[in-house]
Scaffold this active site. Structure first.
Site, mmCIF file in Angstrom:
data_model
loop_
_atom_site.group_PDB
_atom_site.id
_atom_site.type_symbol
_atom_site.label_atom_id
_atom_site.label_comp_id
_atom_site.label_asym_id
_atom_site.label_seq_id
_atom_site.Cartn_x
_atom_site.Cartn_y
_atom_site.Cartn_z
ATOM 1 N N HIS A 61 28.870 26.050 62.752
ATOM 2 C CA HIS A 61 29.256 26.050 61.335
ATOM 3 C C HIS A 61 28.899 27.370 60.665
ATOM 4 O O HIS A 61 29.713 27.959 59.940
ATOM 5 C CB HIS A 61 28.564 24.900 60.600
ATOM 6 C CG HIS A 61 29.031 23.552 61.036
ATOM 7 N ND1 HIS A 61 28.492 22.378 60.544
ATOM 8 C CD2 HIS A 61 29.990 23.174 61.928
ATOM 9 C CE1 HIS A 61 29.100 21.346 61.101
ATOM 10 N NE2 HIS A 61 30.002 21.804 61.943
ATOM 11 N N SER A 69 35.378 22.276 63.229
ATOM 12 C CA SER A 69 34.529 22.449 62.051
ATOM 13 C C SER A 69 34.090 23.896 61.835
ATOM 14 O O SER A 69 33.948 24.343 60.687
ATOM 15 C CB SER A 69 33.303 21.538 62.127
ATOM 16 O OG SER A 69 32.626 21.704 63.356
#
Length: 208
Positions: free
Chosen positions: A181, A130
Site C-alpha cells: 500500500h 490495492s
C-alpha cells in the site's frame, strides 16, 4: 462541437472499466480452476512470492499479482475502491496517463513489499490491486494540490482523511500487505507529479 466531444470522451472511464473487467475475468478463471484463498495455488499462478522472484528471476510477478485476488470479498472491496478513485483520476489525467499511473503505482507497491520481505526474511504470498489503488489516491492527492487544494469537490482535508482511513484499515486488519500500500501510494504520487498537467481553458476551447 469538436471541443465538446473531445472533453466528453475524456470524461468517460474506459480504462477504469477495462481494468475492473480484467480483474474480474482473471478472478473468474482462477475460481473455476482452483481456490483463490489457497496461497500456494495463487503463488503457482502469478502472485508475488519473494523466493520465486529472487531465485527464479520471475520479476513479471510484480505485474501479474496486481490482477489476482484472495477470495470474493477481496476483489469486491478493491473493485469498489478502484471504480470510485479511478474515474476521478482518469478524468483528470486522461486515459493513457491514468493507465501508466495505475500500473506504475501497482508495480512500486509490489517492489517495496518484495524488498521489505527480503530484508526481514519473512516471506508471504502477495496479490491484489490495492497497491495500484493506493497509487490512485496518491495521484489524486497531487491533483488536488496542483489545483490549489480542491478538485471536483474534493479538498486537501478530504484527501488526508481518506489516506488516514485507508492506512488505518490496513494496519488494523490482519493479512494486509501494508508495504504494498505504501509503495503504491508513494509511486502514484510521484508519477502524477511528472504526468499530470492542470487543464487550462481559453476562449478557443469554448464552442457553441
Amino acid at each position: 462541437m469538436d471541443s465538446y466531444n473531445r472533453e466528453y470522451n475524456n470524461s468517460k472511464s474506459y480504462v477504469t472499466i477495462g481494468i475492473i473487467a480484467a480483474n474480474v475475468i482473471v478472478f473468474g478463471i482462477m475460481t473455476i480452476f482452483g481456490n483463490t484463498l489457497d496461497a500456494e495455488y495463487m503463488a503457482e499462478h502469478g502472485a508475488m512470492y519473494p523466493e520465486y522472484v529472487s531465485k527464479g528471476g520471475e520479476y513479471w510477478r510484480f505485474f501479474t499479482s496486481m490482477f489476482m485476488h484472495f477470495g470474493l470479498m477481496h476483489i469486491l472491496n478493491n473493485m469498489v475502491m478502484l471504480g470510485a478513485a479511478g474515474q476521478m483520476v482518469e478524468k483528470a489525467m486522461g486515459h493513457v496517463k491514468f493507465l501508466i499511473t495505475y500500473l506504475f503505482a501497482g508495480i512500486c507497491g509490489s517492489v517495496l513489499s518484495y524488498i521489505i520481505m527480503l530484508k526481514k526474511q519473512d516471506y508471504a504470498v502477495s496479490a491484489g490491486a490495492s497497491g495500484a489503488i493506493f497509487g490512485l489516491v496518491g495521484a489524486l492527492a497531487w491533483i488536488v494540490i496542483a489545483n490549489r487544494g480542491r478538485y471536483e469537490g474534493i479538498s486537501r482535508q478530504q484527501i488526508i482523511i481518506m489516506v488516514v482511513l485507508m492506512v488505518y484499515y490496513g494496519v488494523s486488519t490482519s493479512g494486509v500487505d501494508n508495504w504494498d500500500h505504501l509503495g503504491g501510494l508513494i509511486g502514484g504520487f510521484l508519477i502524477s507529479i511528472v504526468l499530470y498537467r492542470k487543464k487550462r481553458y481559453n476562449e478557443s476551447d469554448i464552442t457553441l
